[in-house]
Design an enzyme around this catalytic site. Structure first.
Site, PDB file in Angstrom:
ATOM      1  N   SER A  53       0.842  -1.202   0.000  1.00  0.00           N
ATOM      2  CA  SER A  53       0.000   0.000   0.000  1.00  0.00           C
ATOM      3  C   SER A  53       0.876   1.250   0.000  1.00  0.00           C
ATOM      4  O   SER A  53       0.377   2.354  -0.249  1.00  0.00           O
ATOM      5  CB  SER A  53      -0.944   0.004   1.204  1.00  0.00           C
ATOM      6  OG  SER A  53      -0.232  -0.235   2.402  1.00  0.00           O
ATOM      7  N   ASP A  91       5.563  -6.961   2.376  1.00  0.00           N
ATOM      8  CA  ASP A  91       4.863  -7.496   1.205  1.00  0.00           C
ATOM      9  C   ASP A  91       5.836  -7.786   0.072  1.00  0.00           C
ATOM     10  O   ASP A  91       6.656  -6.929  -0.288  1.00  0.00           O
ATOM     11  CB  ASP A  91       3.852  -6.456   0.682  1.00  0.00           C
ATOM     12  CG  ASP A  91       2.458  -6.667   1.254  1.00  0.00           C
ATOM     13  OD1 ASP A  91       2.121  -7.810   1.614  1.00  0.00           O
ATOM     14  OD2 ASP A  91       1.715  -5.669   1.338  1.00  0.00           O
ATOM     15  N   LYS A 121       5.006 -11.328   3.198  1.00  0.00           N
ATOM     16  CA  LYS A 121       3.585 -11.601   2.988  1.00  0.00           C
ATOM     17  C   LYS A 121       3.328 -11.705   1.490  1.00  0.00           C
ATOM     18  O   LYS A 121       3.937 -10.973   0.709  1.00  0.00           O
ATOM     19  CB  LYS A 121       2.713 -10.498   3.606  1.00  0.00           C
ATOM     20  CG  LYS A 121       1.220 -10.666   3.324  1.00  0.00           C
ATOM     21  CD  LYS A 121       0.345  -9.814   4.238  1.00  0.00           C
ATOM     22  CE  LYS A 121       0.167  -8.381   3.811  1.00  0.00           C
ATOM     23  NZ  LYS A 121      -0.443  -8.191   2.478  1.00  0.00           N
ATOM     24  N   GLU A 123       0.095 -12.518  -1.572  1.00  0.00           N
ATOM     25  CA  GLU A 123      -1.328 -12.649  -1.866  1.00  0.00           C
ATOM     26  C   GLU A 123      -1.585 -13.912  -2.686  1.00  0.00           C
ATOM     27  O   GLU A 123      -0.876 -14.172  -3.657  1.00  0.00           O
ATOM     28  CB  GLU A 123      -1.812 -11.422  -2.654  1.00  0.00           C
ATOM     29  CG  GLU A 123      -1.727 -10.136  -1.853  1.00  0.00           C
ATOM     30  CD  GLU A 123      -2.218  -8.908  -2.622  1.00  0.00           C
ATOM     31  OE1 GLU A 123      -2.739  -9.050  -3.743  1.00  0.00           O
ATOM     32  OE2 GLU A 123      -2.052  -7.792  -2.088  1.00  0.00           O
ATOM     33  N   GLU A 190      -8.847  -9.970   3.997  1.00  0.00           N
ATOM     34  CA  GLU A 190      -9.228  -8.587   3.675  1.00  0.00           C
ATOM     35  C   GLU A 190     -10.626  -8.532   3.063  1.00  0.00           C
ATOM     36  O   GLU A 190     -10.929  -9.207   2.078  1.00  0.00           O
ATOM     37  CB  GLU A 190      -8.198  -7.972   2.703  1.00  0.00           C
ATOM     38  CG  GLU A 190      -8.563  -6.537   2.332  1.00  0.00           C
ATOM     39  CD  GLU A 190      -7.425  -5.732   1.704  1.00  0.00           C
ATOM     40  OE1 GLU A 190      -6.296  -6.237   1.625  1.00  0.00           O
ATOM     41  OE2 GLU A 190      -7.695  -4.587   1.305  1.00  0.00           O
TER      42      GLU A 190
HETATM   43  O1  KIV Z   1      -0.419  -3.407   1.747  1.00  0.00           O
HETATM   44  C1  KIV Z   1      -1.145  -3.340   2.755  1.00  0.00           C
HETATM   45  O2  KIV Z   1      -1.226  -2.318   3.438  1.00  0.00           O
HETATM   46  C2  KIV Z   1      -1.909  -4.526   3.131  1.00  0.00           C
HETATM   47  C3  KIV Z   1      -2.917  -4.385   4.217  1.00  0.00           C
HETATM   48  C4  KIV Z   1      -4.119  -3.687   3.700  1.00  0.00           C
HETATM   49  C5  KIV Z   1      -3.241  -5.683   4.835  1.00  0.00           C
HETATM   50  O3  KIV Z   1      -1.724  -5.566   2.552  1.00  0.00           O
END
Ligand code: KIV
EC number: 2.1.2.11
Length: 272
Positions: A53, A91, A121, A123, A190
């Protein structure tokens, strides 16, 4: 008396599991830079997510797709320098793991080695199973992410609530089980119905962390800039804002401009 850095008990993936086992909720927020991460860590947040994000919040892109692996590493290493206690999860950005499991492993290793992060993390569900297995077998903890997956926004076509229909809900539950069986230490859920996240949470041994997924999950995550009211244009139902920093900052900056223009700043005491 201040606590020395080495005396502070750091949050680990094992502690998150223990928190789930004893029913203690896990707190998680995003950070992309040193100053914000320092405040969150000192306040006692359990997990800091260096989320992709950052693509929206830091760089102003419309989606999370443009952010690069190098940019994620830059954000993550800034956050890591601020941390005494929190677990830092980063991420894997779009395009850095979807190709094949070797590429996924290379990207995860770069994040761990070049930023000093504690976990990554990703997806996806069964589609990324091979990559998850390979990354975990290299000793890197992986958190899953199901439901609304912003890296797939052009496939979904919209940011509406996911898995309201039975077929998608069943796939989400089976994906969550695949992620757990592959060795993930937790899963972000989410924007899905609260009843589904309750069912997923009850079906898994590992912790679930919700965002727009109701109360019956093992922890909650929000984008810090949303919670602080820095971006007042984004108002999904799941967001609780705890401050209005856009107003606070704007008022402070307006006062500063007025003081400069009126020669009220600096005064005698503010000069050498
Ligand atoms: O990138 C992010 O901020 C996220 C959250 C919304 C869980 O993956």
């Amino acid at each position: 008396m201040s606590t020395a850095k080495s005396e502070i008990k750091k949050v680990t993936t094992h502690q998150l599991q223990e928190m789930k086992n004893r029913g203690e909720k896990i707190s998680m927020l995003t950070a992309y830079d040193y100053s914000m991460a320092r405040i969150l860590d000192a306040a006692g947040i359990d997990v800091i997510l260096v989320g992709d994000s950052a693509s929206n919040v830091m760089a102003g892109h419309e989606t999370t797709l443009p952010i690069t692996l190098d940019q994620m590493i830059y954000h993550a290493s800034s956050v890591i320098r601020a941390i005494n206690r929190a677990l830092v999860v980063v991420d894997l950005p779009f395009g850095s793991y979807q190709g094949n499991s070797s590429e996924a492993l290379r990207s995860a290793i770069r994040i761990m080695k070049e930023s000093g992060a504690h976990a990554v993390k990703m997806e996806g569900g069964v589609e990324i199973k091979e990559s998850v297995l390979r990354i975990i077998s290299a000793g890197i903890p992986v958190m899953g992410h199901l439901g609304l997956m912003p890296q797939s926004i052009y496939k979904f076509g919209t940011y509406v609530v996911r898995a309201k229909e039975e077929e998608e809900a069943n796939k989400l539950l089976s994906d969550a089980i695949v992620l757990e069986q592959s060795g993930c230490f937790g899963v972000v859920l989410e924007k899905i119905p609260a009843a589904l996240s309750k069912k997923v949470t009850a079906s898994l041994q590992i912790p679930t962390i919700g965002i727009g997924a109701g109360a019956d999950v093992d922890g909650q995550v929000l984008v810090t800039h949303d919670l602080l009211g820095i971006n007042n244009e984004f108002h999904p139902r799941f967001l609780r804002t705890y401050a209005n920093l856009q107003k606070t900052i704007s008022t402070a900056v307006t006062s500063y401009i007025e003081d400069v223009k009126s020669k009220n700043f600096p005064n005698e005491n503010e000069c050498y």
